[in-house]
Scaffold this motif. Structure first.
Motif, short mmCIF file in Angstrom:
data_model
loop_
_atom_site.label_atom_id
_atom_site.label_comp_id
_atom_site.label_asym_id
_atom_site.label_seq_id
_atom_site.Cartn_x
_atom_site.Cartn_y
_atom_site.Cartn_z
N THR A 10 0.81 -1.22 0.00
CA THR A 10 0.00 0.00 0.00
C THR A 10 0.84 1.27 0.00
N LYS A 11 2.08 1.15 0.45
CA LYS A 11 2.85 2.39 0.60
C LYS A 11 4.35 2.12 0.51
N VAL A 12 5.06 3.06 -0.08
CA VAL A 12 6.53 2.98 -0.12
C VAL A 12 7.08 4.30 0.38
N THR A 13 8.05 4.22 1.24
CA THR A 13 8.70 5.45 1.72
C THR A 13 10.20 5.29 1.53
N LYS A 14 10.81 6.30 0.94
CA LYS A 14 12.26 6.26 0.81
C LYS A 14 12.84 7.52 1.41
N ALA A 15 13.96 7.36 2.05
CA ALA A 15 14.63 8.55 2.57
C ALA A 15 15.14 9.35 1.37
N PRO A 16 15.19 10.66 1.50
CA PRO A 16 15.65 11.45 0.37
C PRO A 16 17.02 10.98 -0.10
N GLY A 17 17.12 10.81 -1.39
CA GLY A 17 18.41 10.46 -1.96
C GLY A 17 18.78 9.00 -1.83
N SER A 18 17.87 8.18 -1.39
CA SER A 18 18.22 6.79 -1.17
C SER A 18 17.30 5.88 -1.97
N LEU A 19 17.85 4.77 -2.42
CA LEU A 19 17.01 3.76 -3.08
C LEU A 19 16.46 2.77 -2.06
N PHE A 20 16.87 2.91 -0.83
CA PHE A 20 16.41 1.99 0.20
C PHE A 20 15.00 2.38 0.62
N GLY A 21 14.09 1.41 0.56
CA GLY A 21 12.69 1.76 0.81
C GLY A 21 12.09 1.00 1.96
N HIS A 22 11.04 1.57 2.51
CA HIS A 22 10.21 0.87 3.50
C HIS A 22 8.85 0.66 2.85
N ILE A 23 8.48 -0.59 2.74
CA ILE A 23 7.29 -0.94 1.97
C ILE A 23 6.26 -1.53 2.93
N VAL A 24 5.09 -0.91 2.96
CA VAL A 24 4.03 -1.38 3.87
C VAL A 24 3.06 -2.23 3.06
N ALA A 25 2.66 -3.36 3.61
CA ALA A 25 1.67 -4.22 2.94
C ALA A 25 0.64 -4.68 3.96
N ILE A 26 -0.56 -4.95 3.45
CA ILE A 26 -1.64 -5.45 4.31
C ILE A 26 -2.06 -6.84 3.81
N PRO A 27 -2.62 -7.62 4.71
CA PRO A 27 -3.01 -8.96 4.27
C PRO A 27 -4.20 -8.94 3.33
N ILE A 28 -4.10 -9.76 2.33
CA ILE A 28 -5.24 -9.98 1.44
C ILE A 28 -5.38 -11.49 1.25
N GLU A 29 -6.38 -11.85 0.53
CA GLU A 29 -6.55 -13.27 0.25
C GLU A 29 -5.36 -13.76 -0.57
N ILE A 30 -4.90 -14.94 -0.27
CA ILE A 30 -3.81 -15.49 -1.07
C ILE A 30 -4.39 -16.03 -2.37
N PRO A 31 -3.85 -15.56 -3.47
CA PRO A 31 -4.37 -16.11 -4.73
C PRO A 31 -4.11 -17.62 -4.78
#
Ligand SMILES: C[S@@+](CC[C@H](N)C(=O)[O-])C[C@H]1O[C@@H](n2cnc3c(N)ncnc32)[C@H](O)[C@@H]1O
Length: 992
Positions: free
Chosen positions: A601-622
């Motif tokens: 649902t969301k990605v956050t990266k510190a300025p100038g960095s390719l390193f990201g924090h990625i937030v996910a929520i549970p959904i049905e498993i396909p």
């Protein structure tokens, strides 16, 4: 047109230089303590405003890239602090650090390289200069650079291993004749001269006069600061008590470099049955070192050597690859069982053996120890405090449980615990979320972590705020009430099939409101990304991901900022070469997560960095649908298998996905893995770096955490302190708050000011504060708006290293689709643009300016299409064309448009293998671990049961860890009322 592009790149460089000079000029004028110049000469900032301007420096016509060394630099060579000299040098401005002088992490000038405007400008310069060079250079010569630059790591290794950097430091600014260097380190003087000259030609060293070499800003970061004589005598001690940078480059130019040489042998020239595999122990590394079936870490620990020697007989220095053995002046280059140079590793399979019982007998001991230190040296790959901004921690219910899965020694949890807990099991303060932490890892790592926490912050352990737990993340997750599962630099260690299994285990244990937080590099594409444009990507919610970027830089720069983003791609290939692992693009992360029942649902990266924090929520498993080829071979549609691509799969491929590889690939004795943090962040360091981000305990003088020892001199040296520990030159982080003030509606008072010595030479928090706030009016034309996330900790600009920084993201990521044509006014300089400030300022995603840019009214992004109904069934038919097995008759398979052609069916192989392994293997060993599986094993599913309701009926028959098993488990959990056991109940449960 090419000239127009070149001129545009040239103008970009000019504008960027203006930006840098402005920051240095303003800093020099506004900060009396930092009126200095490492060059000893006034900067030309006030006059040089055009890319074509001839600065007074260049007009001097000397041989230096920048002004010659001033007497000030002699202090470096004498190992004495130069602050006094500096503080009394009345200069009008700071100059940019000189290429010709040794790196000085404590100089204000070096510190300012971490200023966000400087980072942004430098990225543009690096990207534009790289592109200009590629454009104008004769193609053959550019390819010569690419094809023969293997000599660079090779020469760099010799420079590092022969302690030449230390010898040159002792020689001083005038350098040393190669004859004398050779006398000290035993390398032939004629050979050495050529090696050092090649490095000098690439700006790593300086040839100050014929055959006389000196350190410069680049070479000096390899300096361990130890006497060269000691190193010659005891080279095995080289990396102890260092910042790990020399260890990192020692490792890069040795085992990583050699492994990379076997990429094509592994991925192209290997037998068909091997080359498409992703077994972690059949990577290019295994080819290079002739140790098929042994993971890199096992090998480091002495496994797979079959009693023979890797680097020569005996112990101690004999074990060090390529170092001079004192006394006899000889160099050890025995290679033992290495197959380097052999064409085919498959002709003589080595079988893994147990690692030597006596660690001293491990022929790879030196490399093992070097690896540990090297990981410390890479601390700056990620801005450590970014995790504070990577998730809205404050929004979590009081007492929420955070599970740090594969959490190492818990350094990330420790930062969070300091920020969001007050050191008490239950805090009476409503404002304090009082988060609880469970750090899971393998036993040996847990032991190390427990010890480290007990030493550093026993109160957090004693109070139950944090606890360690031995857990294999491929087994069912024991914590069922997690608010957040955190996976920091874990997934990049693993090929997709394994990564998916880790995610499934978490999904099985997730509550409906559990969040997944993945922290990893997020690789941009080299073209403008069009993710979300296909129906399947829409189904995965790609169009709705907050903070997703489609490009990092405007045309004519490469959309991923080209050379300025190189580090993320180096890491990607390193993970491939060593483990068959990988860094991932956002598309790949989203698809991988989706295949295991998580929606990003969301990605956050510190300025100038390719390193990201990625937030996910549970959904049905396909749930995958079974398909049967006409031939009778069983193979299956893999949920979201379009995400990786690669070469087509041979359904008769007998490659095994042996899940026991998991064990073999993992470290056995606590060796760190790539990206792991080897040190716990100190409370003071975290506080100094992240300021307002550290909440909770920091504002409560009465709580136990404040009883910690006072700030260490190494972090903020006391006035007049003679001996300073050098921080990692790659991790110099200015102690700065966000330059964009945010209206955070927190009732909390600001944290107490960071105590600092008025005499210390580093730019203080307050100084940078002043710098930033003085820029504020011009930098932030947007009216202040309340933060989207009012509890996001204060410092949104944790500044860090400059390597691999791609911080144009927020200003340039808002257009979607193909890069726009070169605008007619492209040659306009930034000062002519409508909003120069916006174009110059890298923005934190948390900043109101950023939210404003991304607001529907301003966004150039195409409007988000209405979210299509999530239909997992559709995604089963999304195999990429190249991945469709030839015999397939399932006409529901359709191709995916818009994917780069480089993405073929590789992922399908892996996903298919995983599915097969999960479904076919009925046998689960005593520990719940799945056994080795053969591709093509029979499925237990009845094709007729492909109705979406098959999960309950098959649950019993499924091995743990498969997609189906996870789905079934979730289904059954859904019918169970969710409970939220207390922390103490959990503790009881685990201790029993
Ligand atoms: C790159 S490190 C990351 C550590 C930590 N998350 C950090 O950010 O510093 C990967 C971690 O995964 C752990 N690990 C490897 N295999 C594991 C397994 N099967 N179960 C649990 N942890 C494992 C390693 O011990 C290591 O600590």
């Amino acid at each position: 047109m090419t000239f127009a592009v070149l001129r545009a790149l040239h103008a970009l460089i000019g504008d960027a230089l203006d930006d840098v000079e402005r920051i240095y000029a303003e800093s020099g004028n506004s900060s009396p303590n930092s009126r200095t110049s490492t060059s000893g000469k006034p900067s030309t900032a006030s006059t040089a405003r055009s890319p074509t301007h001839k600065s007074s420096n260049s007009a001097q016509g000397h041989a230096y890239a920048s002004p010659p060394p001033s007497p000030l630099i002699s202090s470096y060579f004498q190992g004495q602090p130069s602050s006094q000299d500096r503080s009394t040098t009345p200069l009008s401005t700071l100059d940019f650090p000189s290429l010709d002088l040794p790196f000085d992490p404590n100089s204000p000038s070096e510190n300012l390289t971490s200023h966000p405007v400087v980072i942004s400008a430098v990225n543009k310069i690096v990207a534009a200069a790289g592109q200009m060079s590629a454009t104008v250079q004769i193609p053959f010569l550019t390819l010569c650079d690419a094809g023969m630059s293997f000599h660079l790591p090779s020469c760099l290794r010799l420079l590092e291993a022969s302690h030449t950097v230390e010898i040159l430091r002792e020689a001083g600014p005038n350098g040393l004749h190669v004859k004398l260097i050779a006398e000290k380190n035993g390398v032939d003087k004629n050979k050495l001269a050529h090696i050092l000259r090649l490095l000098a030609t690439h700006h790593i060293l300086r040839e100050v006069s014929p055959n006389v070499f000196a350190n410069n800003r680049l070479s000096s970061i390899l300096d361990t600061r130890k006497p060269s004589e000691n190193l010659m005598r005891n080279p095995e001690t080289k990396y102890s008590d260092t910042n790990g940078v020399s260890a990192f480059f020692g490792m890069c130019t040795d085992e990583l470099f050699k492994s990379a040489g076997f990429l094509t042998e592994t991925y192209f020239l290997s037998p068909q049955k091997h080359k498409n595999g992703r077994e972690p122990t059949r990577a290019p590394f295994n080819h290079a070192f002739g140790c098929e079936g042994v993971g890199f870490f096992g090998w480091l620990e002495g496994e797979g050597i079959n009693g023979k020697q890797v680097n020569g007989p005996g112990r101690g220095v004999d074990l060090i690859p390529g170092v001079v053995i004192p006394g006899n002046g000889s160099v050890n280059h025995k290679r033992g069982t290495s197959s380097i140079g052999k064409a085919d590793m498959y002709s003589g399979k080595s079988s893994p053996t147990n690692k030597p019982r006596d660690p001293l007998a491990n022929p790879n001991r030196f490399r093992l120890e070097r690896f540990g230190k090297a990981m410390t040296g890479t601390a700056s790959w990620e801005v450590p405090g970014a995790v504070l901004n990577g998730f809205d921690w404050q929004s979590l219910p009081k007492g929420s449980v955070i599970v740090d899965v594969g959490g190492g020694i818990g350094s990330t949890s420790m930062l969070l615990a300091h920020a969001y807990s007050d050191g008490r099991d239950i805090s009476p303060d409503e404002d304090v979320p009082g988060l609880k932490f469970i750090i899971q890892d393998r036993e040996v790592v847990v032991d190390m972590g427990e010890k480290a926490w007990k030493d550093k912050c026993p109160e957090l352990v004693d109070s139950g705020v944090a606890r360690f737990q031995v857990h294999d993340f491929f087994l069912p997750q024991p914590v069922k009430n997690a608010a957040v599962f955190l996976l920091r630099v874990v997934l990049h260690d693993w090929p997709d099939a394994f990564a998916q299994r880790i995610l499934l285990r978490l999904r099985e244990a997730a509550m409906p409101d559990t969040k997944l937080l993945i922290a990893d590099f997020v690789l941009p594409l080299a073209c403008a990304d069009n993710f979300g444009s296909t129906e399947d990507e829409g189904e995965m919610g790609m169009t709705e991901i907050q903070g997703a970027e489609t490009m990092l830089a405007p045309a004519p720069l490469l959309p991923n900022l080209g050379k300025a983003s190189a580090n993320g791609y180096w890491m990607d290939m390193t993970m491939q070469c060593m483990f068959n692992g990988q860094e991932r693009t956002l598309r790949e992360i989203v698809s991988l997560a989706h295949s295991a029942g998580w929606k990003v649902t969301k990605v956050t990266k510190a300025p100038g960095s390719l390193f990201g924090h990625i937030v996910a929520i549970p959904i049905e498993i396909p749930i995958q649908r079974r398909a049967r080829a006409g031939s009778g071979s069983a193979f299956f549609d893999i949920p979201n298998s379009n995400y990786m691509g690669g070469s087509a799969v041979d359904p008769h491929d007998e490659a095994l996905l042996d899940v026991r590889e998991m064990g073999r690939a993992s470290s056995r004795c606590g060796t760190p893995t790539f990206g792991s943090r080897m040190d716990l962040p100190s409370y003071e360091e975290a506080r100094a770096k992240f300021g307002g981000g550290i909440r909770g305990a920091l504002r409560r003088p009465s709580t136990s955490v404040l009883t910690r020892p006072p700030m260490k001199p190494s972090i903020l040296p006391a006035a007049g302190s003679a001996k300073k520990k050098r921080p990692s030159p790659l991790s110099v982080v200015p102690q700065s708050p966000s330059p964009v003030p945010r209206n955070i509606s927190s009732p909390r008072p600001p944290p107490p000011p960071v105590p600092h010595s008025p005499l210390k030479r580093r730019i203080s928090h307050a100084q940078l504060n002043q710098i930033y706030s003085s820029q504020q009016p011009s930098l932030s034309p947007a009216p202040h708006q309340p933060s989207q996330s009012p509890r996001i900790p204060g410092s949104s600009l944790p500044l860090s290293r400059r390597a691999s920084l791609a911080n144009l993201s927020n200003q340039t990521s808002i257009s979607k689709g193909p890069p726009p044509p070169l605008p007619a006014n492209f040659l306009l300089r930034s000062s002519d643009r409508a909003s120069p400030a916006l174009s110059q300022m890298p923005l934190s995603p948390a900043s109101p300016v950023f939210s404003r840019l991304n607001s529907p009214g301003l966004s150039l992004r195409s409007p988000t299409p209405a979210s299509p109904n999530l239909s997992h069934r559709r995604s089963y038919v999304t195999l990429s064309p190249s991945a469709i097995p030839k015999k397939r008759v399932d006409n529901s398979v359709r191709s995916i448009g818009g994917l780069p052609s480089t993405l073929g069916g590789r992922g399908n192989t892996l996903m298919r293998s995983l599915e097969l392994s999960g479904l076919a293997n009925r046998g689960v060993d005593g520990q719940g671990r799945m056994g080795p599986l053969k591709f093509g094993d029979e499925l237990s599913l009845d094709p007729a049961s492909d109705d979406g309701n098959d999960t309950e009926s098959i649950e019993e028959s499924l091995p743990g860890g498969s997609v189906l098993a996870a789905a079934a488990r979730i289904e059954s959990l859904r019918n169970t009322p969710s409970r939220k056991p207390s922390m103490s109940a959990l503790n009881r449960q685990y201790s029993s």
